[in-house]
Write an enzyme that holds these catalytic residues in place. Sequence first.
Site, PDB file in Angstrom:
ATOM      1  N   CYS A   1     -22.923   3.830  -5.283  1.00 39.40           N
ATOM      2  CA  CYS A   1     -21.973   4.844  -4.784  1.00 39.40           C
ATOM      3  C   CYS A   1     -22.719   6.139  -4.442  1.00 39.40           C
ATOM      4  O   CYS A   1     -23.368   6.739  -5.307  1.00 39.40           O
ATOM      5  CB  CYS A   1     -20.895   5.098  -5.829  1.00 39.40           C
ATOM      6  SG  CYS A   1     -19.763   6.409  -5.320  1.00 39.40           S
TER       7      CYS A   1
ATOM      8  N   CYS B   1     -21.811  -5.597  -4.204  1.00 42.00           N
ATOM      9  CA  CYS B   1     -21.415  -6.604  -5.188  1.00 42.00           C
ATOM     10  C   CYS B   1     -21.867  -8.007  -4.765  1.00 42.00           C
ATOM     11  O   CYS B   1     -21.535  -8.461  -3.664  1.00 42.00           O
ATOM     12  CB  CYS B   1     -19.897  -6.570  -5.339  1.00 42.00           C
ATOM     13  SG  CYS B   1     -19.284  -7.865  -6.400  1.00 42.00           S
TER      14      CYS B   1
ATOM     15  N   ASP C   1       0.791  -1.229   0.000  1.00 45.91           N
ATOM     16  CA  ASP C   1       0.000   0.000   0.000  1.00 45.91           C
ATOM     17  C   ASP C   1       0.834   1.296   0.000  1.00 45.91           C
ATOM     18  O   ASP C   1       0.500   2.239  -0.698  1.00 45.91           O
ATOM     19  CB  ASP C   1      -0.957  -0.021   1.215  1.00 45.91           C
ATOM     20  CG  ASP C   1      -1.842   1.195   1.292  1.00 45.91           C
ATOM     21  OD1 ASP C   1      -2.344   1.596   0.234  1.00 45.91           O
ATOM     22  OD2 ASP C   1      -2.036   1.737   2.385  1.00 45.91           O
TER      23      ASP C   1
ATOM     24  N   CYS D   1     -15.427   3.568   3.565  1.00 45.31           N
ATOM     25  CA  CYS D   1     -16.748   3.319   2.957  1.00 45.31           C
ATOM     26  C   CYS D   1     -16.693   1.945   2.293  1.00 45.31           C
ATOM     27  O   CYS D   1     -15.804   1.683   1.490  1.00 45.31           O
ATOM     28  CB  CYS D   1     -17.051   4.397   1.918  1.00 45.31           C
ATOM     29  SG  CYS D   1     -18.525   4.074   0.921  1.00 45.31           S
TER      30      CYS D   1
ATOM     31  N   CYS E   1     -22.293  -1.535  -8.253  1.00 47.48           N
ATOM     32  CA  CYS E   1     -21.517  -0.659  -7.365  1.00 47.48           C
ATOM     33  C   CYS E   1     -21.599   0.793  -7.827  1.00 47.48           C
ATOM     34  O   CYS E   1     -21.625   1.712  -7.004  1.00 47.48           O
ATOM     35  CB  CYS E   1     -20.071  -1.124  -7.275  1.00 47.48           C
ATOM     36  SG  CYS E   1     -19.262  -1.300  -8.874  1.00 47.48           S
TER      37      CYS E   1
ATOM     38  N   CYS F   1     -20.716  -4.928 -14.709  1.00 45.46           N
ATOM     39  CA  CYS F   1     -21.834  -4.898 -13.761  1.00 45.46           C
ATOM     40  C   CYS F   1     -21.955  -3.498 -13.144  1.00 45.46           C
ATOM     41  O   CYS F   1     -20.984  -2.953 -12.641  1.00 45.46           O
ATOM     42  CB  CYS F   1     -21.610  -5.928 -12.661  1.00 45.46           C
ATOM     43  SG  CYS F   1     -22.840  -5.788 -11.354  1.00 45.46           S
TER      44      CYS F   1
ATOM     45  N   CYS G   1     -19.512   0.245  -2.127  1.00 42.88           N
ATOM     46  CA  CYS G   1     -19.373  -0.351  -3.469  1.00 42.88           C
ATOM     47  C   CYS G   1     -18.895  -1.799  -3.391  1.00 42.88           C
ATOM     48  O   CYS G   1     -19.075  -2.560  -4.344  1.00 42.88           O
ATOM     49  CB  CYS G   1     -18.466   0.490  -4.356  1.00 42.88           C
ATOM     50  SG  CYS G   1     -16.820   0.772  -3.706  1.00 42.88           S
TER      51      CYS G   1
ATOM     52  N   CYS H   1     -14.486  10.199  -3.465  1.00 41.81           N
ATOM     53  CA  CYS H   1     -14.685   8.918  -2.761  1.00 41.81           C
ATOM     54  C   CYS H   1     -14.667   9.138  -1.246  1.00 41.81           C
ATOM     55  O   CYS H   1     -13.724   9.707  -0.699  1.00 41.81           O
ATOM     56  CB  CYS H   1     -13.597   7.934  -3.181  1.00 41.81           C
ATOM     57  SG  CYS H   1     -13.694   6.386  -2.286  1.00 41.81           S
TER      58      CYS H   1
END
Length: 343
Positions: free
Chosen positions: A195, A244, A127, A237, A191, A188, A240, A211
Site C-alpha cells: 500500500c 495478493c 454498494d 487503486c 498488501c 498475510c 493491494c 486510500c
Amino acid sequence: MAVIEKLAQLITDCGFDAFAVMPAVKVTKMGPILERAKAEDRYPRFVDDDIAKRINPSALHQNAKSVISLAVSYYTGDPGPRPPLHGTLSRSAWGVDYHTVLNERMDRLISGLKQSFGAQECAKAVDTSFLVDRALAIESGLGYPGSNCCVYVPPYGSWVFLGEVLVDVELPVTKGEAADNWAEPIECPACVQACPTNALLAPGVIRPERCLSYLTQKSGSFPLEFREKLGSRLWGCDTCQQACAQNRAARPSRHREFEPIVGPHVDLIYLLEMDNAQFKAQFGRTSIAWRGKNVLQRNACLVLGNEGRSEAVPVLTRTAENHPSPHVREAAQWALAKISQAD
Ligand code: SF4
C-alpha cells in the site's frame, strides 16, 4: 429438484458467479469492527453513521426472512504496460458500470423468486445502500475477509462485485456455521507492505481517508501529501489486490461487460481537452461517470505532473489558465511546477 438446486440454477441463469444464503439477521461480527474503527477515528465519513442499521438486513426490508448474498467476477486480464502520458484505471472501472449490470441481474432474480419461490416482496442492494455488503458476504459464507479488507470469493479472489437480495420467504441456508468465515486467518502482510499511502495499518485494518481508491473519487482539492503517491493512477487503486498471490491465481471473468470500454489506460492529454459531451460519450456507461469530468481531469493533471514529461506542458498551461474548476486549475499548476522541477 431440491429447492437449493433450483435456486442455484436461477441465480446462475441470472448471471451471478457465486451466492450464499443466510437468515435475515444482524451481522453481529461486523458491529465491533465498525465500532473500533469509530473509536480510532477510522470510520468512513462517506457512509451512514448508524452502525446498528448498517448490519441489520431488516432495516432495509422489514419483512425479510432470507438474504441472498451474490458475487459477479470482473477480472478480465492484466492491463499491460502503460503508454506514456496515459493514466491507469482500476479494473473495477474498466467496463460497464457494475451498479447497472448487477441491478439488472438482481431484477431478473427477483422476478424468478416471485414466480417460483413464493416471494412477495424483495429488496436489493449493491454498494449504494447503507448495508455493509462485505459483512453479509462474509457472514453468509459467500467469501472470507482478506488482509486488504476486500472479500475473497473462491475461485475469483477479491475481483468481485457484491450485492444482495432480501426475500420475504425462508430459503435454505447454504452454510451451517455462519461465523466460520470470520475466523479465516488474515495475517498475510503482502498488501499492507504494498500500500503506497499506509492506508492499510495492519491486516484487515484500514484508514479509508488515506486510500487512493477513495481519494481519486473524492471531489475538491486532492491532498498534497498523497499527490506523489498517486503515481499514474487516474481512477481507483488495485495495488493491494494485485499484491495478493491468491488474486494472481484468480479465475478470469466470463462477463464481457467488464472488459475495457475506455481503459485500462486513458490518454491524459485527450482527457484534459474533453468537453462534457465527449466525456459523456467516452465514460457515460462506466462507473466513473457519476462523479463527472472535473475530478477525473484533476487526477489527470496530477498524473501528468508525476510523470514529468515536457509534452504535457501546453495542455497543462491551458488547463491552469482556463479550466472553470479551481481545483483542476490548481492541480494543473502543481503539475507544471513538478515538471519544471524535473527538467
Ligand atoms: Fe492502499 Fe491502494 Fe489498497 Fe487503498 S486501494 S488500501 S491505497 S493499496
